[in-house]
Design an enzyme around this catalytic site. Structure first.
Site, short mmCIF file in Angstrom:
data_model
loop_
_atom_site.label_atom_id
_atom_site.label_comp_id
_atom_site.label_asym_id
_atom_site.label_seq_id
_atom_site.Cartn_x
_atom_site.Cartn_y
_atom_site.Cartn_z
N HIS A 168 1.72 -11.95 -16.39
CA HIS A 168 2.56 -10.77 -16.12
C HIS A 168 3.71 -11.13 -15.19
O HIS A 168 3.58 -11.98 -14.32
CB HIS A 168 1.71 -9.64 -15.51
CG HIS A 168 1.05 -8.79 -16.53
ND1 HIS A 168 -0.16 -8.17 -16.32
CD2 HIS A 168 1.44 -8.43 -17.79
CE1 HIS A 168 -0.49 -7.48 -17.40
NE2 HIS A 168 0.46 -7.63 -18.30
N ASP A 203 -7.86 -6.78 -6.53
CA ASP A 203 -6.81 -5.91 -7.10
C ASP A 203 -7.03 -4.44 -6.73
O ASP A 203 -8.06 -3.86 -7.08
CB ASP A 203 -6.87 -6.11 -8.63
CG ASP A 203 -5.96 -5.18 -9.42
OD1 ASP A 203 -5.17 -4.44 -8.82
OD2 ASP A 203 -6.06 -5.22 -10.67
N HIS A 237 -6.09 -2.24 -15.16
CA HIS A 237 -6.63 -2.38 -13.80
C HIS A 237 -7.87 -1.51 -13.63
O HIS A 237 -7.89 -0.36 -14.05
CB HIS A 237 -5.58 -1.98 -12.77
CG HIS A 237 -4.34 -2.82 -12.84
ND1 HIS A 237 -4.20 -4.01 -12.17
CD2 HIS A 237 -3.19 -2.64 -13.52
CE1 HIS A 237 -3.01 -4.52 -12.42
NE2 HIS A 237 -2.38 -3.71 -13.25
ZN LIG Z 1 -0.17 -7.54 -11.34
ZN LIG Z 2 -1.30 -8.09 -14.48
#
Ligand SMILES: [Zn+2]
Ligand SMILES: [Zn+2]
Length: 561
Positions: A78, A198, A372
């Site tokens: 990404h 994350d 996510h």
């Molecule tokens: Zn990211």
């Molecule tokens: Zn990502």
């Protein structure tokens, strides 16, 4: 240069981007004086950064400590993780890049676009690889995300395992290879001293839908549509692109695609095998008009309402090959990234004007899922890895705070969690995790027109210009005679409309005239002093009259002998 913030034997952990924001991720791990960089991303700014195409991390610390850098480790492809690599390589000598799968293709592709950059070798890692350095062994754990080949990074140190998750969701029926949950449990049982995880969806409750479920719902949607399908998604989401291709084939549709990043993604995806289009189903753009509407899927960029992307131009009817028209169905297989809702709405409004059917992700049509993990997924990660210490990463400040609360719920001691900003250095040792100090970590703005990095001063100026306007005073003088030759004239842009405001304009011109004459009489006349004086006096007068603070530019032509 040693990192003087750290004590001997302390491991340093900090970010140059990614904390307090979603974007420009760059995390630094310092182990026995060696610097390991994880990711080098960009951030796409919202509208408040005028004319700025993107923001990159501040590489100053790496410039100063270049000789200690071991390598750049990439979690996935990404842009918020690889986007600033060309800028990094221009400033800092990186001995080696470690990347896997399509990240390798995307980085190579990116570097061909920046041909002036001298690229280091790329070491292509696989999920079972291990790299040994002084006092640390680095290994990888495959996780699921909205792009193939996403790997968390394990640093096996004397203190225990440090695990950096990268971006992930928990998906038990992923479209691609499954995540290596066994490895997560293994580092947990070996002993994980520190987890960095994350935080993007730490405010979201419930389950994040599996990617395979989205494939089914897209297929179902396609089977009900009779006209042309124009579908927008993130070019990097190769799984989704493949699902769209499969749904098209199942429903007897051929596929065309538009948009530069989409073309690139499909090229990379076909090379790596993530995207498969059987012969005869891929349309050349010139054949578009030969195909009946109900046999056509058009895959485009522009799911975020970006003004120059294919979808916006199709909706504007300014695209060379396709124009939206009645009977078309436009599907957004995406959700707007915060800040982009306005642009998306603009595109949707245009499509509605053309009587086009628009389907966005929502309760009626499941056209998108996040890459996510939600609270549930984040807690599962924490429970498997069982870290002693925890630093939430990849998120705006409130996301980091929410993630901290989740960690506490799963049993991490509140004192063992650090919420950091970019540049805050954490020191990890057998004695614990502490805030050791701060290194420089500003935002660096990139203006895509080729100006390169521009400072925050330029941004401030653009902001003033856009909000307050510009006001120029033009005067002709003779400095040897100490005379103002003509009455100053005034030009304004975006400040006041001159016609109809003659009174103010006159008053300001007279004032400028007085100031200039007085200044010219002074013994030690200097043009810069004159300009500053004009600015000071006019600024305070304009403020009194209008409550505005435009940029004032005095233009003085001196006709001295
Ligand atoms: Zn990211
Ligand atoms: Zn990502």
């Amino acid at each position: 240069m040693k990192n003087t913030l750290l004590k001997t034997d302390e491991i340093g952990i900090f970010s140059l981007g990614g904390l307090g924001e979603v974007g420009k991720n760059m995390y630094i791990f310092e182990i026995s004086d060696q610097i390991f960089i994880v990711d080098s991303g960009i951030l796409f700014p919202d509208n408040h950064l005028l004319g700025i195409d993107y923001v990159i991390p501040d590489f100053q610390y790496l410039v100063e400590n270049e000789e200690r850098i071991v390598g750049l480790f990439i979690t996935h492809a990404h842009e918020d993780h690889i986007g600033s690599i060309p800028y990094l390589l221009r400033k800092v000598k990186i001995p080696k890049i470690y990347a896997a799968g399509i990240a390798v293709d995307m980085i190579e592709y990116k570097l061909t676009e920046h041909s002036d950059v001298k690229a280091p070798p790329i070491d292509v890692y696989k999920s079972h690889y291990k790299y040994k350095f002084k006092d640390v062994e680095i290994s990888f754990i495959r996780l699921n995300h909205s792009i193939p080949d996403m790997f968390g990074i394990v640093f096996k140190t004397k203190l225990g395992n440090i695990f950096h998750t990268g971006d992930f969701k928990i998906d038990f029926s992923p479209v691609g290879p499954p995540a290596e949950y066994d490895k997560l449990a293994k580092i947990g049982s070996e002993g994980t001293i520190l987890l960095l995880s994350d935080s993007t969806n730490s405010e979201r409750e419930g389950i994040i839908e599996s990617d395979s479920k989205i494939g089914k719902s897209i297929n179902e949607l396609f089977s009900r549509i009779s006209g042309r399908i124009i579908i927008a998604t993130f070019a990097s989401n190769m799984y989704r692109i493949q699902q769209i291709i499969e749904s098209s084939i199942r429903n007897g549709r051929k596929i065309a695609f538009f948009g530069r990043s989409m073309e690139r993604a499909i090229e990379v995806g076909r090379q790596s095998g993530y995207i498969k289009i059987p012969k005869g189903f891929l349309l050349e753009n010139e054949d578009l008009n030969k195909i009946p509407d109900h046999k056509l899927t058009i895959l485009v960029t522009g799911s975020q309402g970006e003004p120059f992307a294919a979808l916006s131009r199709i909706a504007d009817r300014s695209h060379r090959q396709i124009q939206a028209r009645k009977g078309d169905t436009v599907i957004f297989s995406s959700s707007p990234i915060p800040g982009n809702q306005e642009g998306v709405n603009r595109t949707i409004n245009k499509l509605f004007r053309l009587d086009v059917e628009v389907i966005t992700h929502g309760p009626i049509a499941d056209t998108h899922t996040s890459g996510h993990g939600s609270q549930h997924d984040l807690k599962l990660m924490l429970s498997l890895v069982k870290p002693k210490y925890f630093i939430p990463v990849h998120g705006e400040h409130r996301m980091l705070i929410h993630h901290r609360d989740l960690a506490i719920e799963t049993g991490v001691h509140p004192d063992n969690i650090l919420i950091l900003d970019n540049g805050d250095v954490a020191g990890l040792s057998a004695n614990g995790l502490r805030l050791a100090g701060k290194v420089q970590a500003d935002d660096i703005y990139i203006d895509g027109t080729g100006i390169g990095d521009i400072g925050s001063a330029v941004i401030r100026e653009r902001k003033v210009l856009s909000e307050e306007g510009l006001f120029a005073v033009i005067a002709t003088i003779d400095s040897t005679k100490g005379e103002l030759l003509t009455k100053p004239s005034i030009v304004s842009r975006g400040f006041i409309y001159m016609r109809g405001n003659e009174e103010i304009t006159n008053e300001l011109a007279n004032l400028a005239s007085d100031v200039i004459s007085k200044e010219l009489q002074k013994k030690h006349y200097h043009e810069n002093n004159l300009k500053q004086k004009v600015i000071d006096v006019l600024q305070s007068k304009i403020k009194d009259l209008t409550l505005r603070n435009p940029i004032i530019i005095p233009i003085i032509s001196d006709l001295k002998e």
